[in-house]
Design a protein around this motif. Structure first.
Motif, PDB file in Angstrom:
ATOM      1  N   LEU A 176       0.803  -1.226   0.000  1.00 33.93           N
ATOM      2  CA  LEU A 176       0.000   0.000   0.000  1.00 33.93           C
ATOM      3  C   LEU A 176       0.835   1.274   0.000  1.00 33.93           C
ATOM      4  N   GLY A 177       2.148   1.127   0.160  1.00 36.04           N
ATOM      5  CA  GLY A 177       3.023   2.298   0.174  1.00 36.04           C
ATOM      6  C   GLY A 177       3.489   2.642   1.575  1.00 36.04           C
ATOM      7  N   GLU A 178       4.708   3.171   1.663  1.00 30.82           N
ATOM      8  CA  GLU A 178       5.278   3.483   2.975  1.00 30.82           C
ATOM      9  C   GLU A 178       4.473   4.520   3.756  1.00 30.82           C
ATOM     10  N   PRO A 179       3.869   5.543   3.118  1.00 29.80           N
ATOM     11  CA  PRO A 179       3.073   6.495   3.908  1.00 29.80           C
ATOM     12  C   PRO A 179       1.952   5.824   4.701  1.00 29.80           C
ATOM     13  N   VAL A 180       1.294   4.819   4.115  1.00 29.16           N
ATOM     14  CA  VAL A 180       0.235   4.107   4.842  1.00 29.16           C
ATOM     15  C   VAL A 180       0.833   3.355   6.027  1.00 29.16           C
ATOM     16  N   ALA A 181       1.968   2.701   5.821  1.00 31.72           N
ATOM     17  CA  ALA A 181       2.624   1.981   6.908  1.00 31.72           C
ATOM     18  C   ALA A 181       3.080   2.935   8.010  1.00 31.72           C
ATOM     19  N   GLN A 182       3.592   4.091   7.631  1.00 32.21           N
ATOM     20  CA  GLN A 182       4.028   5.072   8.629  1.00 32.21           C
ATOM     21  C   GLN A 182       2.847   5.593   9.443  1.00 32.21           C
ATOM     22  N   ARG A 183       1.707   5.859   8.775  1.00 37.34           N
ATOM     23  CA  ARG A 183       0.522   6.311   9.504  1.00 37.34           C
ATOM     24  C   ARG A 183       0.028   5.238  10.468  1.00 37.34           C
ATOM     25  N   THR A 184       0.106   3.986  10.012  1.00 43.59           N
ATOM     26  CA  THR A 184      -0.311   2.872  10.859  1.00 43.59           C
ATOM     27  C   THR A 184       0.562   2.780  12.101  1.00 43.59           C
ATOM     28  N   ALA A 185       1.871   2.840  11.916  1.00 43.07           N
ATOM     29  CA  ALA A 185       2.801   2.775  13.051  1.00 43.07           C
ATOM     30  C   ALA A 185       2.581   3.941  14.004  1.00 43.07           C
ATOM     31  N   ALA A 186       2.346   5.144  13.453  1.00 45.19           N
ATOM     32  CA  ALA A 186       2.128   6.328  14.301  1.00 45.19           C
ATOM     33  C   ALA A 186       0.853   6.164  15.124  1.00 45.19           C
ATOM     34  N   TYR A 187      -0.216   5.662  14.495  1.00 49.95           N
ATOM     35  CA  TYR A 187      -1.474   5.447  15.213  1.00 49.95           C
ATOM     36  C   TYR A 187      -1.282   4.433  16.341  1.00 49.95           C
ATOM     37  N   MET A 188      -0.504   3.403  16.061  1.00 51.76           N
ATOM     38  CA  MET A 188      -0.243   2.370  17.063  1.00 51.76           C
ATOM     39  C   MET A 188       0.789   2.805  18.098  1.00 51.76           C
ATOM     40  N   GLU A 189       1.370   3.989  17.898  1.00 50.59           N
ATOM     41  CA  GLU A 189       2.467   4.489  18.748  1.00 50.59           C
ATOM     42  C   GLU A 189       3.583   3.450  18.830  1.00 50.59           C
ATOM     43  N   TYR A 190       3.937   2.962  17.645  1.00 46.39           N
ATOM     44  CA  TYR A 190       4.982   1.953  17.536  1.00 46.39           C
ATOM     45  C   TYR A 190       6.168   2.558  16.796  1.00 46.39           C
ATOM     46  N   ALA A 191       7.347   2.415  17.371  1.00 48.99           N
ATOM     47  CA  ALA A 191       8.556   3.005  16.786  1.00 48.99           C
ATOM     48  C   ALA A 191       9.085   2.085  15.689  1.00 48.99           C
ATOM     49  N   TRP A 192       8.509   2.223  14.510  1.00 48.59           N
ATOM     50  CA  TRP A 192       8.898   1.378  13.372  1.00 48.59           C
ATOM     51  C   TRP A 192      10.020   2.032  12.596  1.00 48.59           C
ATOM     52  N   ASP A 193      11.035   1.234  12.296  1.00 43.75           N
ATOM     53  CA  ASP A 193      12.143   1.680  11.461  1.00 43.75           C
ATOM     54  C   ASP A 193      12.131   0.847  10.185  1.00 43.75           C
ATOM     55  N   PRO A 194      11.739   1.444   9.045  1.00 48.04           N
ATOM     56  CA  PRO A 194      11.701   0.665   7.808  1.00 48.04           C
ATOM     57  C   PRO A 194      13.028  -0.006   7.472  1.00 48.04           C
ATOM     58  N   ALA A 195      14.125   0.581   7.968  1.00 45.16           N
ATOM     59  CA  ALA A 195      15.446   0.027   7.663  1.00 45.16           C
ATOM     60  C   ALA A 195      15.721  -1.284   8.375  1.00 45.16           C
ATOM     61  N   CYS A 196      14.798  -1.705   9.264  1.00 42.94           N
ATOM     62  CA  CYS A 196      15.019  -2.982   9.958  1.00 42.94           C
ATOM     63  C   CYS A 196      14.811  -4.172   9.009  1.00 42.94           C
ATOM     64  N   ALA A 197      14.257  -3.918   7.830  1.00 40.75           N
ATOM     65  CA  ALA A 197      14.009  -4.994   6.870  1.00 40.75           C
ATOM     66  C   ALA A 197      15.159  -5.100   5.881  1.00 40.75           C
ATOM     67  N   VAL A 198      15.665  -6.301   5.713  1.00 41.97           N
ATOM     68  CA  VAL A 198      16.683  -6.602   4.715  1.00 41.97           C
ATOM     69  C   VAL A 198      15.974  -7.157   3.482  1.00 41.97           C
ATOM     70  N   VAL A 199      16.158  -6.498   2.359  1.00 42.82           N
ATOM     71  CA  VAL A 199      15.589  -6.985   1.099  1.00 42.82           C
ATOM     72  C   VAL A 199      16.657  -7.854   0.447  1.00 42.82           C
ATOM     73  N   ALA A 200      16.371  -9.143   0.369  1.00 46.54           N
ATOM     74  CA  ALA A 200      17.374 -10.109  -0.080  1.00 46.54           C
ATOM     75  C   ALA A 200      17.098 -10.528  -1.522  1.00 46.54           C
ATOM     76  N   PRO A 201      18.145 -10.748  -2.295  1.00 45.54           N
ATOM     77  CA  PRO A 201      17.934 -11.255  -3.661  1.00 45.54           C
ATOM     78  C   PRO A 201      17.346 -12.652  -3.621  1.00 45.54           C
ATOM     79  N   VAL A 202      16.433 -12.945  -4.540  1.00 44.85           N
ATOM     80  CA  VAL A 202      15.838 -14.269  -4.627  1.00 44.85           C
ATOM     81  C   VAL A 202      16.657 -15.092  -5.606  1.00 44.85           C
ATOM     82  N   GLN A 203      17.070 -16.258  -5.132  1.00 43.33           N
ATOM     83  CA  GLN A 203      17.922 -17.137  -5.958  1.00 43.33           C
ATOM     84  C   GLN A 203      17.142 -17.662  -7.151  1.00 43.33           C
TER      85      GLN A 203
END
Length: 203
Positions: A176-203
């Motif tokens: 749905l896009g990062e802005p939706v995820a950021q709004r969700t985290a803010a509403y939940m008062e959750y300190a989400w860091d998008p950088a915590c996700a590692v995007v790995a190449p698929v073999q």
């Protein structure tokens, strides 16, 4: 377009493994004028399921009446070891995963996903206490012991328990896009860091 999100529950599932992602997907839809996700718990039967530490839940759907999930969430907990060996559950997860746009494994849910061969050749993570066990279950998996969330294409895996919230927010961001995820985290008062996700190449 609304996507169906099926969160698999079973006896002795870890509570936050399913409750955290449920809240993320439900809130993101709520904040997006109802567009986004139709989220519910799915279990083998309609009878109450006793999760870890005594919480009892009743699933929204059974395996038989669940609409084909676009997002499948496979949770962990002590019961994931028994679930992994339950042939009907394995068959349902394999079928649902094959059709899903994204499979999100939370914590020890990686045992179930790994036992089905879905982690073979992919980078993945799990609860820090389950790495050696997962490597034995899925020797062809490429384990990332340093990662909280690993995005390996259709399969997204997370570390332990609360990391399922991060994984669900990452999936919301993807779909749905990062802005939706950021709004969700803010509403939940959750300190989400998008950088915590590692995007790995698929073999």
């Amino acid at each position: 377009m609304k996507r169906n999100v099926a969160i698999l529950v079973f006896e002795d599932a870890e509570v936050l493994d399913f409750a955290g992602p449920f809240e993320v997907f439900a809130v993101s839809s709520q904040l997006n004028a109802g567009r986004g996700f139709d989220v519910g718990l799915v279990a083998e039967h309609r009878s109450p399921v006793r999760a870890m530490n005594g919480m009892t839940v009743v699933a929204n759907w059974t395996w038989e009446d669940m609409p084909a999930p676009d997002v499948l969430v496979v949770v962990g907990g002590r019961g994931s070891r028994q679930a992994m060996a339950h042939a009907p559950l394995r068959a349902w997860v394999a079928q649902a995963a094959a059709a899903a746009e994204v499979v999100l494994s939370v914590c020890g849910g990686a045992r179930i996903v790994g036992a089905l061969g879905l982690l073979d050749g992919r980078q993945a993570t799990t609860h820090r206490q389950a790495f050696d066990e997962l490597q034995a279950i899925a020797p062809a998996a490429l384990l990332r012991r340093d990662a909280r969330v690993v995005d390996a294409g259709r399969i997204v895996t997370t570390g332990g328990i609360s990391a399922g919230i991060d994984g669900a927010l990452h999936v919301v961001s993807r779909l749905l896009g990062e802005p939706v995820a950021q709004r969700t985290a803010a509403y939940m008062e959750y300190a989400w860091d998008p950088a915590c996700a590692v995007v790995a190449p698929v073999q």
